[in-house]
Write an enzyme that holds these catalytic residues in place. Sequence first.
Site, short mmCIF file in Angstrom:
data_model
loop_
_atom_site.label_atom_id
_atom_site.label_comp_id
_atom_site.label_asym_id
_atom_site.label_seq_id
_atom_site.Cartn_x
_atom_site.Cartn_y
_atom_site.Cartn_z
CD GLU A 1 -45.55 -43.99 -7.45
OE1 GLU A 1 -46.69 -44.41 -7.20
OE2 GLU A 1 -45.03 -43.02 -6.86
CB THR B 1 -48.87 -47.14 -0.11
OG1 THR B 1 -49.52 -45.88 -0.28
CG2 THR B 1 -48.95 -47.92 -1.42
#
Length: 311
Positions: free
Chosen positions: A132, A185
């Site tokens: 991530e 994101t």
Amino acid sequence: MKDSVKVFAPATVANVVCGYDVLGFAVNQPGDEVVMRLTGKTGITISKITGDDGKLPLNPAKNTVSASVQHYLDHIGKPDLGIGIELHKKMPIGSGLGSSSASTVAGLFAVNTLLNDQLTNKELVPFAMKGEELACGYGHADNVAPALMGGFVLIRSYEPLDIISLPFPQDLHAAIVYPEVDVPTKDARQMIRSKVLLKDAVTQWGNVAGLVSGLFMNDYGLIGRSMTDILVEPTRSILIPDFAILKSLALEHGALGFGISGSGPSVFALTRDAGTAANITQKLQQHLKGLAINSLSFVSEVNKRGPIILD
């Protein structure tokens, strides 16, 4: 010991409205698949990626799956082990449904399976967080923890990492709609305020505590009225076409609560049953079609299993 395995890992809904970076749950669909083989050579290679329209790197140092697997191999003392990876994207990239998370989790579960389950799924979370970090610049766990562990999870603390599996009503369903608009994101994270008023923080803490309590108590009313976000949603919702109208439609048709999945643009509603969830997705997609926006929809109960071996 097996020398190859095929793994599916599920999509996730992170934040769950008020629980920014600390709450998430897994769903049955969509998800990603990884095929992994022990090659007998040195190092990790990625031989194939499908379903990504050429967006993802084959370079093992830059791909979240291989990078996380390398961290795992370093940890167990086999840094040069020969691993061959195929990644099959079965879910949209940049959807807010944990696309990078699903790929990374599938890869970690696969390598751990091939090496006789040296770590538990929960112990794999820190390695998935490395993926991530590579994908969006911040190693959060609210996607990867539920993808690995299944169910609803609470990240009580990041330093040290403290992850709690939460109970939840067994009939709970998610209605998810992905409007095909671009919300990266990294950009969505940068929009969030770095400072908040104390009174707003108090409101948010109350909602997080209420949502967790509602899950424990099977109290649908408490779950619904706790699904309010006054810190992040007001800013991020600007990026989602007609968000307020979509929210009103969902609530009018029986949603317990409604919000943005992850950083968006996917939106989701929690419902008491699959029929209500299916009806809500139909209404939301119908509205988006009127805006000339294509969308995908998914109806799912909360996924209790996490990643699974397909072959």
